[in-house]
Enzyme design. Structure first.
Site, short mmCIF file in Angstrom:
data_model
loop_
_atom_site.label_atom_id
_atom_site.label_comp_id
_atom_site.label_asym_id
_atom_site.label_seq_id
_atom_site.Cartn_x
_atom_site.Cartn_y
_atom_site.Cartn_z
CB ILE A 241 -16.88 20.31 56.73
CG1 ILE A 241 -16.14 21.55 56.24
CG2 ILE A 241 -18.37 20.42 56.43
CD1 ILE A 241 -16.04 21.65 54.73
CG ASP B 31 -12.40 10.09 57.20
OD1 ASP B 31 -11.34 9.56 56.82
OD2 ASP B 31 -12.58 11.33 57.19
CB CYS C 34 -22.33 20.79 51.09
SG CYS C 34 -24.08 21.26 51.04
CB ALA C 35 -18.01 17.27 49.72
NE ARG C 36 -13.68 20.64 46.18
CZ ARG C 36 -13.26 21.78 45.68
NH1 ARG C 36 -13.70 22.18 44.51
NH2 ARG C 36 -12.44 22.55 46.35
CG ASP D 159 -23.07 24.51 47.48
OD1 ASP D 159 -23.81 25.44 47.11
OD2 ASP D 159 -21.87 24.67 47.78
CD GLU E 21 -19.40 23.65 40.63
OE1 GLU E 21 -18.67 24.64 40.87
OE2 GLU E 21 -19.67 22.80 41.49
CG HIS F 34 -19.12 25.43 44.41
ND1 HIS F 34 -18.29 24.72 43.58
CD2 HIS F 34 -18.55 25.37 45.64
CE1 HIS F 34 -17.27 24.23 44.28
NE2 HIS F 34 -17.41 24.61 45.54
N GLY G 216 -19.71 27.43 51.37
CA GLY G 216 -18.69 28.03 52.21
C GLY G 216 -18.72 29.53 52.25
CB ALA G 217 -20.52 31.96 50.23
#
Length: 334
Positions: free
Chosen positions: A178, A197, A249-251, A275, A280, A299, A302-303
């Site tokens: 991503i 990273d 938009c990860a975790r 997101d 949740e 969340h 990824g949709a």
């Protein structure tokens, strides 16, 4: 020899997608039965010792009788399910990580678990850019005002307008499938990209303190691990330039959301978009529901239709390898 397969789809990765993919990959080789799980109409959660699964242990055990292979997204592969399913040999999870499977118990039971890396990389990268732009240009707030019959000229004042991506510096925390796509998209906007990273060695990689100090935009793309839990907290947000924008938009586990709300309340952050959340669905009364300049989606980064189709194809391809006696491509179990 015909292989009996359970397609345990849901309302996103639907059974018709799984079955169609199986028919393409292993025509004439599979006897498919189906079980439809309630996600996302009903939220996932902790089931037994696994997380992010649909609470359908009893139904799954019944459906797995005599089944050798299961393809699914949200079915819970718990020790209880494994103990009750002696014929099961392959459990294919159509997600980027098989968090809904007890990998240790599966290995002990002789069940291989596979997953679908990269299935939602494009959708999540595109959603990340949408969230970044929405927060920076205050799209939801201005839309809500207009829909309510209010034309607010003060949004055009210098102190209320946001920065441009072109010529700005965007810091990416995490540079997997991503993060790499987000970087390519940002290059089209003329942004400078920095990356933190520890698992990659590329031009532009810097340590986290330098990335935070230099980035007017921050986007999180790391996996949730014990090492990354809470990695962006009050001190890290304070290290960012005033007027920055933060996107997750990860975790939810990566970010301290109280610190995020504090930074938005104080104006240190110009805006933020997320997101994913620490809990949740978001509980009633959460600060997130009233904090200013925060864009939220439930969340669904990824949709996309393509994500669901890719997910089905990836797991079906591993079923085909299993049928042919070939090495599996994406194995999570030892």
């Amino acid at each position: 020899m015909t292989i009996r397969v359970l397609a345990a789809g849901d309302h996103f990765v639907q059974n018709r997608l799984l079955v169609d993919a199986l028919r393409r990959e292993v025509p004439g080789e599979v006897d498919v039965r189906e079980l439809t799980l309630p996600w996302p109409v009903e939220p996932f959660g902790q089931v037994g010792e696994v997380d992010e699964a649909s609470d359908v242990e009893d139904e799954l055990i019944e459906a797995l009788r005599g089944v050798e292979v299961c393809v699914t997204q949200m079915a819970p592969l718990t020790k209880r399910v494994l103990d009750a399913s002696p014929d099961l040999r392959l459990f294919c999870v159509s997600r980027g990580g098989p968090v809904n499977a007890n990998l240790e118990a599966a290995a002990q039971a002789g069940v291989a678990v596979t997953f679908a890396p990269g299935r939602n990389a494009v959708a999540t990268a595109e959603h990340t850019l949408a969230m970044l732009l929405a927060a920076t240009r205050r799209v939801p707030q201005t839309h809500a005002d207009l829909a309510g019959g209010v034309w607010r000229g003060d949004y055009y004042t210098y102190d209320n307008v946001g920065p441009e991506l072109e010529g700005g510096t965007v810091g990416l925390v995490g540079y997997g499938a991503i993060g790499r796509r987000v970087a390519r998209m940002l290059a089209g906007f003329g942004a400078d990209v920095l990356v933190h990273d520890p698992y990659v060695d590329i031009p532009g990689r810097v340590e986290l303190p330098e990335l935070l100090e230099r980035s007017g935009f921050l986007s999180l793309h790391a996996r949730a691990t014990p090492e990354t839990a809470g990695m962006i907290g009050a001190a890290e947000i304070a290290a960012m330039p005033r007027g920055s924008v933060l996107v997750n938009c990860a975790r939810g586990a990566l970010l301290d959301y109280d610190a995020l709300c504090d930074a938005l309340d104080s104006g240190h952050l110009f805006g933020a978009a997320t997101d994913v959340f620490p809990e949740e669905p978001i509980p009633p009364g959460s600060r997130l529901l009233t904090t200013p300049n925060l864009v939220m989606t439930p969340h669904l980064a990824g949709a996309s239709k393509q994500t669901a189709m890719k997910a089905a194809s990836i797991v079906a391809a591993d079923v085909a390898r299993y049928v042919r006696g070939e090495p599996l491509a994406h194995v999570a179990t030892p």
